[in-house]
Design a protein around this motif. Structure first.
Motif, mmCIF file in Angstrom:
data_model
loop_
_atom_site.group_PDB
_atom_site.id
_atom_site.type_symbol
_atom_site.label_atom_id
_atom_site.label_comp_id
_atom_site.label_asym_id
_atom_site.label_seq_id
_atom_site.Cartn_x
_atom_site.Cartn_y
_atom_site.Cartn_z
ATOM 1 N N ASN A 198 39.155 4.180 65.545
ATOM 2 C CA ASN A 198 39.938 3.374 64.606
ATOM 3 C C ASN A 198 41.350 3.094 65.117
ATOM 4 O O ASN A 198 42.066 2.286 64.527
ATOM 5 C CB ASN A 198 40.022 4.077 63.244
ATOM 6 C CG ASN A 198 38.716 4.016 62.499
ATOM 7 O OD1 ASN A 198 38.037 2.996 62.504
ATOM 8 N ND2 ASN A 198 38.348 5.120 61.868
ATOM 9 N N ASP A 199 41.762 3.738 66.193
ATOM 10 C CA ASP A 199 43.134 3.576 66.687
ATOM 11 C C ASP A 199 43.566 2.122 66.887
ATOM 12 O O ASP A 199 44.707 1.778 66.568
ATOM 13 C CB ASP A 199 43.350 4.369 67.973
ATOM 14 C CG ASP A 199 43.469 5.864 67.747
ATOM 15 O OD1 ASP A 199 43.164 6.343 66.622
ATOM 16 O OD2 ASP A 199 43.842 6.578 68.700
ATOM 17 N N PRO A 200 42.716 1.221 67.402
ATOM 18 C CA PRO A 200 43.163 -0.169 67.575
ATOM 19 C C PRO A 200 43.543 -0.849 66.258
ATOM 20 O O PRO A 200 44.258 -1.848 66.275
ATOM 21 C CB PRO A 200 41.954 -0.863 68.215
ATOM 22 C CG PRO A 200 41.211 0.239 68.899
ATOM 23 C CD PRO A 200 41.396 1.449 68.013
ATOM 24 N N LYS A 201 43.111 -0.309 65.129
ATOM 25 C CA LYS A 201 43.453 -0.893 63.836
ATOM 26 C C LYS A 201 44.919 -0.693 63.486
ATOM 27 O O LYS A 201 45.457 -1.406 62.650
ATOM 28 C CB LYS A 201 42.565 -0.310 62.731
ATOM 29 C CG LYS A 201 41.100 -0.671 62.885
ATOM 30 C CD LYS A 201 40.250 -0.029 61.820
ATOM 31 C CE LYS A 201 38.780 -0.391 62.021
ATOM 32 N NZ LYS A 201 37.919 0.283 61.046
ATOM 33 N N PHE A 202 45.588 0.299 64.112
ATOM 34 C CA PHE A 202 46.997 0.539 63.816
ATOM 35 C C PHE A 202 47.868 0.682 65.060
ATOM 36 O O PHE A 202 49.084 0.769 64.954
ATOM 37 C CB PHE A 202 47.182 1.756 62.895
ATOM 38 C CG PHE A 202 46.578 3.037 63.403
ATOM 39 C CD1 PHE A 202 47.271 3.850 64.282
ATOM 40 C CD2 PHE A 202 45.326 3.438 62.966
ATOM 41 C CE1 PHE A 202 46.715 5.034 64.732
ATOM 42 C CE2 PHE A 202 44.767 4.623 63.400
ATOM 43 C CZ PHE A 202 45.463 5.423 64.294
ATOM 44 N N ALA A 226 46.214 0.501 57.656
ATOM 45 C CA ALA A 226 44.849 0.579 58.191
ATOM 46 C C ALA A 226 43.998 1.563 57.422
ATOM 47 O O ALA A 226 42.825 1.277 57.101
ATOM 48 C CB ALA A 226 44.892 0.956 59.667
ATOM 49 N N SER A 238 40.596 0.689 54.983
ATOM 50 C CA SER A 238 39.264 1.139 55.465
ATOM 51 C C SER A 238 38.333 1.481 54.323
ATOM 52 O O SER A 238 38.716 1.712 53.204
ATOM 53 C CB SER A 238 39.418 2.338 56.376
ATOM 54 O OG SER A 238 39.865 3.475 55.660
ATOM 55 N N ARG A 256 51.800 1.084 59.846
ATOM 56 C CA ARG A 256 50.526 0.544 60.333
ATOM 57 C C ARG A 256 49.377 1.516 60.055
ATOM 58 O O ARG A 256 48.272 1.096 59.690
ATOM 59 C CB ARG A 256 50.612 0.213 61.827
ATOM 60 C CG ARG A 256 51.514 -0.978 62.122
ATOM 61 C CD ARG A 256 51.393 -1.483 63.549
ATOM 62 N NE ARG A 256 51.620 -0.494 64.580
ATOM 63 C CZ ARG A 256 52.810 -0.213 65.129
ATOM 64 N NH1 ARG A 256 53.907 -0.846 64.697
ATOM 65 N NH2 ARG A 256 52.902 0.677 66.081
#
Length: 148
Positions: free
Chosen positions: A27-31, A144, A148, A140
């Motif tokens: 999920n890191d790319p979401k924030f 995110a 979710s 961020r």
């Protein structure tokens, strides 16, 4: 030279949901806009020993990163250490989560950055940029996790 940056944010979601979201590093790319690609090895639920491999872009340069989960205490604490060899690495990092009276979750993220070789000269710049972005990074994460 090494140093730490951190951010704290309150997320309007229960601690178990926020922990599950953050525990899945995919999920890191979401924030984190610097993370361009990430995978979990092995592709099983996150636990101590799980490695996240990513490609990140910092200051216009792409690098490969590998982080190993070193502590996993659901739903309160996650720790990692960077095992990749880069000029600036996160020797230690983690999330601390605590439930809030309103049913939300307080999240604290931190990373201890270290410079290696030429990175000893650059780690101060990396820390400065990370500290400058810390509050926005927290926002961020909040956005995110709530989406979710």
């Amino acid at each position: 030279m090494s140093g730490q940056f951190e951010a704290t944010t309150d997320v309007n979601r229960p601690i178990e949901e926020v922990f599950a979201f953050l525990a899945d590093g995919r999920n890191d790319p979401k924030f984190s806009p610097r993370v361009q690609r990430i995978e979990r090895v092995p592709d099983t639920p996150t636990a101590v020993g799980t490695v996240f491999r990513s490609t990140v872009k910092d200051a216009g340069m792409k690098t490969g990163r590998e982080f190993r989960i070193t502590e996993f205490d659901a739903p309160h604490r996650i720790r990692w250490a960077e095992i990749s060899k880069n000029i600036v690495t996160a020797a230690e990092g983690g999330y601390d989560l605590e439930p809030l009276p309103n049913g939300g979750t307080r999240v604290r993220i931190f990373n201890v950055l270290e410079g290696h070789g030429l990175g000893k000269l650059l780690v101060g710049l990396a820390l400065g940029a990370a500290r400058k972005d810390a509050d926005a990074f927290g926002r961020r994460i909040k956005a995110a996790a709530e989406a979710s």
